[in-house]
Scaffold this motif. Structure first.
Motif, PDB file in Angstrom:
ATOM      1  N   SER A  75       3.114  -4.880   2.773  1.00 55.21           N
ATOM      2  CA  SER A  75       2.748  -5.449   1.476  1.00 55.21           C
ATOM      3  C   SER A  75       3.071  -6.935   1.442  1.00 55.21           C
ATOM      4  N   PRO A  76       2.530  -7.642   0.444  1.00 53.19           N
ATOM      5  CA  PRO A  76       2.851  -9.064   0.281  1.00 53.19           C
ATOM      6  C   PRO A  76       4.277  -9.330  -0.200  1.00 53.19           C
ATOM      7  N   ASN A  77       5.043  -8.289  -0.494  1.00 55.30           N
ATOM      8  CA  ASN A  77       6.371  -8.504  -1.064  1.00 55.30           C
ATOM      9  C   ASN A  77       7.223  -9.448  -0.222  1.00 55.30           C
ATOM     10  N   PHE A  78       7.135  -9.336   1.102  1.00 57.76           N
ATOM     11  CA  PHE A  78       7.904 -10.250   1.947  1.00 57.76           C
ATOM     12  C   PHE A  78       7.109 -10.695   3.171  1.00 57.76           C
ATOM     13  N   ARG A  79       5.803 -10.525   3.136  1.00 55.62           N
ATOM     14  CA  ARG A  79       4.941 -10.938   4.236  1.00 55.62           C
ATOM     15  C   ARG A  79       4.024 -12.077   3.802  1.00 55.62           C
ATOM     16  N   HIS A  80       3.740 -12.981   4.737  1.00 56.23           N
ATOM     17  CA  HIS A  80       2.734 -14.027   4.523  1.00 56.23           C
ATOM     18  C   HIS A  80       1.575 -13.742   5.465  1.00 56.23           C
ATOM     19  N   PRO A  81       0.344 -13.843   5.002  1.00 58.09           N
ATOM     20  CA  PRO A  81      -0.781 -13.464   5.856  1.00 58.09           C
ATOM     21  C   PRO A  81      -0.883 -14.250   7.163  1.00 58.09           C
ATOM     22  N   VAL A  82      -0.473 -15.512   7.182  1.00 68.73           N
ATOM     23  CA  VAL A  82      -0.598 -16.302   8.412  1.00 68.73           C
ATOM     24  C   VAL A  82       0.348 -15.777   9.489  1.00 68.73           C
ATOM     25  N   THR A  83       1.607 -15.609   9.161  1.00 68.41           N
ATOM     26  CA  THR A  83       2.558 -15.117  10.159  1.00 68.41           C
ATOM     27  C   THR A  83       2.296 -13.650  10.500  1.00 68.41           C
ATOM     28  N   LEU A  84       1.888 -12.853   9.500  1.00 69.96           N
ATOM     29  CA  LEU A  84       1.585 -11.454   9.757  1.00 69.96           C
ATOM     30  C   LEU A  84       0.415 -11.327  10.723  1.00 69.96           C
ATOM     31  N   ALA A  85      -0.609 -12.129  10.540  1.00 66.68           N
ATOM     32  CA  ALA A  85      -1.778 -12.070  11.427  1.00 66.68           C
ATOM     33  C   ALA A  85      -1.389 -12.337  12.875  1.00 66.68           C
ATOM     34  N   LYS A  86      -0.547 -13.328  13.097  1.00 66.94           N
ATOM     35  CA  LYS A  86      -0.132 -13.641  14.464  1.00 66.94           C
ATOM     36  C   LYS A  86       0.600 -12.458  15.090  1.00 66.94           C
ATOM     37  N   GLU A  87       1.485 -11.822  14.323  1.00 67.41           N
ATOM     38  CA  GLU A  87       2.227 -10.681  14.848  1.00 67.41           C
ATOM     39  C   GLU A  87       1.316  -9.484  15.097  1.00 67.41           C
ATOM     40  N   LEU A  88       0.345  -9.264  14.213  1.00 64.88           N
ATOM     41  CA  LEU A  88      -0.561  -8.134  14.379  1.00 64.88           C
ATOM     42  C   LEU A  88      -1.464  -8.310  15.593  1.00 64.88           C
ATOM     43  N   ILE A  89      -1.951  -9.506  15.825  1.00 67.02           N
ATOM     44  CA  ILE A  89      -2.779  -9.759  17.000  1.00 67.02           C
ATOM     45  C   ILE A  89      -1.979  -9.503  18.274  1.00 67.02           C
ATOM     46  N   SER A  90      -0.725  -9.927  18.274  1.00 70.96           N
ATOM     47  CA  SER A  90       0.136  -9.684  19.432  1.00 70.96           C
ATOM     48  C   SER A  90       0.384  -8.192  19.616  1.00 70.96           C
ATOM     49  N   LEU A  91       0.646  -7.483  18.525  1.00 74.59           N
ATOM     50  CA  LEU A  91       0.908  -6.055  18.587  1.00 74.59           C
ATOM     51  C   LEU A  91      -0.330  -5.288  19.034  1.00 74.59           C
ATOM     52  N   ASP A  92      -1.491  -5.674  18.535  1.00 75.67           N
ATOM     53  CA  ASP A  92      -2.726  -5.022  18.943  1.00 75.67           C
ATOM     54  C   ASP A  92      -2.969  -5.211  20.439  1.00 75.67           C
ATOM     55  N   ASP A  93      -2.622  -6.382  20.956  1.00 76.25           N
ATOM     56  CA  ASP A  93      -2.769  -6.663  22.380  1.00 76.25           C
ATOM     57  C   ASP A  93      -1.811  -5.798  23.208  1.00 76.25           C
ATOM     58  N   ILE A  94      -0.548  -5.759  22.810  1.00 73.97           N
ATOM     59  CA  ILE A  94       0.458  -4.988  23.547  1.00 73.97           C
ATOM     60  C   ILE A  94       0.095  -3.508  23.577  1.00 73.97           C
ATOM     61  N   SER A  95      -0.461  -3.002  22.487  1.00 74.91           N
ATOM     62  CA  SER A  95      -0.791  -1.580  22.381  1.00 74.91           C
ATOM     63  C   SER A  95      -2.116  -1.224  23.037  1.00 74.91           C
ATOM     64  N   GLY A  96      -2.870  -2.209  23.454  1.00 76.56           N
ATOM     65  CA  GLY A  96      -4.193  -1.936  24.000  1.00 76.56           C
ATOM     66  C   GLY A  96      -5.191  -1.525  22.942  1.00 76.56           C
ATOM     67  N   GLY A  97      -5.013  -2.042  21.712  1.00 73.88           N
ATOM     68  CA  GLY A  97      -5.965  -1.759  20.648  1.00 73.88           C
ATOM     69  C   GLY A  97      -5.738  -0.438  19.946  1.00 73.88           C
ATOM     70  N   ARG A  98      -4.472  -0.107  19.651  1.00 75.96           N
ATOM     71  CA  ARG A  98      -4.150   1.181  19.010  1.00 75.96           C
ATOM     72  C   ARG A  98      -3.507   1.012  17.638  1.00 75.96           C
ATOM     73  N   ILE A  99      -3.638  -0.156  17.025  1.00 73.05           N
ATOM     74  CA  ILE A  99      -2.918  -0.451  15.782  1.00 73.05           C
ATOM     75  C   ILE A  99      -3.829  -0.307  14.560  1.00 73.05           C
ATOM     76  N   THR A 100      -3.296   0.350  13.538  1.00 76.67           N
ATOM     77  CA  THR A 100      -3.911   0.375  12.210  1.00 76.67           C
ATOM     78  C   THR A 100      -2.934  -0.262  11.238  1.00 76.67           C
ATOM     79  N   LEU A 101      -3.417  -1.169  10.413  1.00 77.37           N
ATOM     80  CA  LEU A 101      -2.566  -1.781   9.402  1.00 77.37           C
ATOM     81  C   LEU A 101      -2.750  -1.058   8.082  1.00 77.37           C
ATOM     82  N   GLY A 102      -1.755  -0.265   7.698  1.00 77.43           N
ATOM     83  CA  GLY A 102      -1.714   0.224   6.334  1.00 77.43           C
ATOM     84  C   GLY A 102      -1.186  -0.895   5.453  1.00 77.43           C
ATOM     85  N   ILE A 103      -1.879  -1.156   4.351  1.00 77.08           N
ATOM     86  CA  ILE A 103      -1.516  -2.303   3.514  1.00 77.08           C
ATOM     87  C   ILE A 103      -1.682  -1.959   2.048  1.00 77.08           C
TER      88      ILE A 103
END
Length: 303
Positions: A75-103
């Motif tokens: 949620s936006p409670n303590f996340r900023h979209p710019v920093t979150l996006a960078k972390e999600l792209i990295s996580l999606d890469d590490i997982s080989g494309g297995r990430i779903t973002l519940g938001i």
């Protein structure tokens, strides 16, 4: 569409003292996905161990091979979209494309107050909805465009670079948690899935029948939100996170109880049911042997 069964593993164990084994076991049992909560602290677990969602998912991605992974929910409670996006792209890469973002828009819990200065008030429901309405479209852009510049009422980005983007194209899927009209419109426009926990007003005194009626109403409203933009509601997975309806933990008492519960909700249109991994001495206590039988036997019965 056949029903998918997923689990939530709360981040309450040290990685090398049981947590790693849980994620591996979730894959062995054949769960479609394993999610974790993205909170700074949560309810009765506040005074005990609670680890970060994204590092946990990164470790789970490295340990597993097939299991989908994700948050329920960020949620936006303590996340900023710019920093979150960078972390999600990295996580999606590490997982080989297995990430779903519940938001979701977030709530009134510890996430809403931990970062406040003395005397500050947490956001009202309207303010949370306002931020959520800006957060989701900006995050969508950040995960699909190489460079984003944006200035809004709450968030800004100046040439935010996100190269090479997600492994999943055009981006990793969003599972949007929503029950109100503004959130449902976001789910319709930006979601690949929609998430609900039911009607919280029914948790204490409602009946399972009333809960299913309320869920049917939510699905109907989602359909109207999709129709308004010319989208087929069948394009969205419909995800029920269990444990927050009047049924409580009863569906996990036996395979037959779960099959009955899941089948009734499948009839409403749900495509994925999410159950909490048992935690002894908590609201999510359950017999782990029964839980494992549900994971391996119930889906086959439901078809």
């Amino acid at each position: 569409m056949s029903l998918r069964l997923s689990t939530v593993i709360l981040p309450v164990r040290r990685w090398h003292e049981g947590a790693r084994d849980q994620w591996l076991r979730a894959e062995e049992l054949g769960f479609h996905a394993a999610y974790t909560y993205d909170h700074l602290a949560w309810r009765t677990f506040r005074d005990g161990p609670w680890f970060g969602a994204l590092p946990t998912l990164t470790a789970a991605a490295a340990a597993t091979e097939r299991l989908r992974l994700g948050t329920l929910v960020t949620s936006p409670n303590f996340r900023h979209p710019v920093t979150l996006a960078k972390e999600l792209i990295s996580l999606d890469d590490i997982s080989g494309g297995r990430i779903t973002l519940g938001i979701g828009a977030g709530g009134n819990g510890f996430d809403a107050t931990t970062l406040l200065k003395s005397g500050e008030e947490p956001w009202t429901p309207r303010e949370r909805a306002d931020r959520f309405g800006e957060f989701v479209p900006l995050l969508d852009r950040l995960l699909t465009e190489d460079s984003v510049t944006y200035e809004g009422a709450f968030y800004s980005a100046t040439e935010a670079r996100n190269i090479p983007g997600c492994v999943q194209r055009p981006r990793l899927p969003f599972a949007v948690a929503a029950t109100g009209p503004r959130g449902l419109k976001l789910a319709a426009r930006h979601g690949q899935a929609w998430v609900t926990t039911g009607d919280p007003k029914l948790f204490e005194a409602g009946t399972p029948e009333q809960s299913r009626e309320a869920l049917a109403g939510q699905i109907e409203k989602l359909g109207k939100a999709c129709a308004e933009i010319g989208r087929d509601t069948a394009e969205l997975d419909k995800v029920l996170l269990t444990g927050f309806t009047p049924d409580r933990s009863r569906p996990l008492r036996s395979v037959d109880a779960f099959v009955d519960f899941a089948g009734r909700h499948q009839e409403l249109g749900f495509t994925e049911i999410v159950v909490h991994w048992p935690i002894p001495g908590s609201d999510f206590a359950a017999d782990e042997s029964v839980f494992e039988k549900i994971a391996t036997e119930a889906v086959r019965q439901l078809g």
